[in-house]
Design a protein around this motif. Structure first.
Motif, PDB file in Angstrom:
ATOM      1  N   PRO A 103       0.821  -1.221   0.000  1.00 27.55           N
ATOM      2  CA  PRO A 103       0.000   0.000   0.000  1.00 27.55           C
ATOM      3  C   PRO A 103       0.852   1.266   0.000  1.00 27.55           C
ATOM      4  O   PRO A 103       2.008   1.248   0.444  1.00 27.55           O
ATOM      5  CB  PRO A 103      -0.807  -0.139   1.298  1.00 27.55           C
ATOM      6  CG  PRO A 103       0.014  -1.015   2.172  1.00 27.55           C
ATOM      7  CD  PRO A 103       0.727  -1.975   1.263  1.00 27.55           C
ATOM      8  N   PRO A 104       0.271   2.359  -0.471  1.00 26.17           N
ATOM      9  CA  PRO A 104       1.052   3.601  -0.606  1.00 26.17           C
ATOM     10  C   PRO A 104       1.572   4.158   0.711  1.00 26.17           C
ATOM     11  O   PRO A 104       2.623   4.805   0.722  1.00 26.17           O
ATOM     12  CB  PRO A 104       0.054   4.569  -1.264  1.00 26.17           C
ATOM     13  CG  PRO A 104      -1.295   3.989  -1.005  1.00 26.17           C
ATOM     14  CD  PRO A 104      -1.098   2.500  -0.986  1.00 26.17           C
TER      15      PRO A 104
ATOM     16  N   ILE B 243      -1.688  -0.126 -10.861  1.00 27.40           N
ATOM     17  CA  ILE B 243      -2.991  -0.335 -11.474  1.00 27.40           C
ATOM     18  C   ILE B 243      -3.763   0.976 -11.375  1.00 27.40           C
ATOM     19  O   ILE B 243      -3.841   1.567 -10.296  1.00 27.40           O
ATOM     20  CB  ILE B 243      -3.756  -1.476 -10.766  1.00 27.40           C
ATOM     21  CG1 ILE B 243      -3.000  -2.790 -10.925  1.00 27.40           C
ATOM     22  CG2 ILE B 243      -5.168  -1.611 -11.317  1.00 27.40           C
ATOM     23  CD1 ILE B 243      -3.625  -3.952 -10.184  1.00 27.40           C
ATOM     24  N   PRO B 244      -4.339   1.455 -12.494  1.00 30.02           N
ATOM     25  CA  PRO B 244      -5.096   2.718 -12.455  1.00 30.02           C
ATOM     26  C   PRO B 244      -6.197   2.691 -11.393  1.00 30.02           C
ATOM     27  O   PRO B 244      -6.941   1.715 -11.273  1.00 30.02           O
ATOM     28  CB  PRO B 244      -5.703   2.799 -13.867  1.00 30.02           C
ATOM     29  CG  PRO B 244      -4.769   2.009 -14.718  1.00 30.02           C
ATOM     30  CD  PRO B 244      -4.286   0.893 -13.848  1.00 30.02           C
ATOM     31  N   GLY B 245      -6.252   3.736 -10.590  1.00 27.78           N
ATOM     32  CA  GLY B 245      -7.252   3.830  -9.535  1.00 27.78           C
ATOM     33  C   GLY B 245      -6.816   3.211  -8.221  1.00 27.78           C
ATOM     34  O   GLY B 245      -7.548   3.265  -7.232  1.00 27.78           O
ATOM     35  N   ASP B 246      -5.636   2.587  -8.215  1.00 29.50           N
ATOM     36  CA  ASP B 246      -5.110   1.973  -6.998  1.00 29.50           C
ATOM     37  C   ASP B 246      -3.702   2.517  -6.764  1.00 29.50           C
ATOM     38  O   ASP B 246      -2.814   2.366  -7.600  1.00 29.50           O
ATOM     39  CB  ASP B 246      -5.070   0.449  -7.145  1.00 29.50           C
ATOM     40  CG  ASP B 246      -4.685  -0.254  -5.848  1.00 29.50           C
ATOM     41  OD1 ASP B 246      -4.231   0.422  -4.902  1.00 29.50           O
ATOM     42  OD2 ASP B 246      -4.825  -1.495  -5.778  1.00 29.50           O
ATOM     43  N   GLY B 247      -3.494   3.164  -5.630  1.00 30.08           N
ATOM     44  CA  GLY B 247      -2.195   3.766  -5.345  1.00 30.08           C
ATOM     45  C   GLY B 247      -1.126   2.788  -4.910  1.00 30.08           C
ATOM     46  O   GLY B 247       0.030   3.170  -4.701  1.00 30.08           O
ATOM     47  N   ALA B 248      -1.471   1.511  -4.760  1.00 27.96           N
ATOM     48  CA  ALA B 248      -0.509   0.504  -4.297  1.00 27.96           C
ATOM     49  C   ALA B 248       0.382   0.023  -5.436  1.00 27.96           C
ATOM     50  O   ALA B 248       0.070   0.195  -6.614  1.00 27.96           O
ATOM     51  CB  ALA B 248      -1.250  -0.674  -3.669  1.00 27.96           C
TER      52      ALA B 248
END
Length: 218
Positions: free
Chosen positions: A14-15, A62-67
């Protein structure tokens, strides 16, 4: 039973873990341990611990996911009992229907019918099992050797499982019993002499005159 296995998996980082003070390997190891340790899978068995990280691939977004998603290769220590495997452990509980033996993170049950060919009596007061003919005793903390005859390990991450054991085969059972059986094979004359002495003692006991109680005069 205990094995070191190399596993490859995609791990989501995770970010909020993208901090300069934390290196990527430490973060990955922490996440993998939380995901894997103290769980059971049908393929791997009971996962005791993640030993270390071998390799971390380049992260993907992945677009829309900051991880970041990384292909990670790591080593784990597992407990995976095999059918018919010979195991040794310590008795942790004695009940009227058998004994529970500690085998790593799981316990195995040896049913009273699988302990010995002798008839077994259960002593509830002392929590022991006693052989009627042999006089052999099983109690908590005894070390035993057994064979696994049934394996049923839970899946879905739950820490559950059943191991069925038997000790009704040559050179299985309480360690002291095994040592005695081996000694009987190596030194049969010693036990023949002991048997003769026991028989002689029984004959002498029977030959002793029985004491009669004197009746008291009124």
């Amino acid at each position: 039973m205990f094995k070191v296995i190399t596993v490859r998996d995609i791990v989501r980082i995770p970010p909020h873990r993208f901090e300069p003070r934390e290196d990527l390997e430490s973060v990955a190891l922490d996440i993998v341990r939380k995901d894997y340790e103290d769980k059971i899978t049908g393929d791997l068995g009971y996962i005791i611990t993640v030993i270390d990280i071998i390799d971390i691939g380049t992260g993907k977004l992945i677009p829309g996911d900051g991880a970041a998603y990384h292909n990670i290769t790591f080593k784990i220590l597992v407990f995976k009992p095999d059918l018919h495997e010979i195991v040794e452990g310590e008795i942790v509980e004695v009940v009227d229907f058998g004994v529970f033996v500690r085998l790593g993170p799981l316990d195995g049950l040896c049913h009273v019918s699988q302990i010995t060919d002798d008839f077994i009596n259960y002593n509830q007061k002392n929590a022991t099992l006693l052989g009627k003919e042999t006089g052999r005793i099983l109690a908590a903390k005894d070390r035993v050797r057994a064979r696994i005859v049934a394996v049923s390990i839970g899946t879905g991450g739950s820490r559950s499982g059943k191991l069925g054991l038997t000790m009704r085969q040559p050179f299985l059972g309480k360690i002291e019993w095994i040592e005695e059986d081996i000694d009987r094979i190596l030194h049969p004359e010693k036990y023949e002499k002991m048997k003769e002495e026991e028989e002689k003692k029984k004959v002498e006991e029977k030959a002793k005159p029985k004491k009669t109680k004197k009746k008291k005069r009124k």
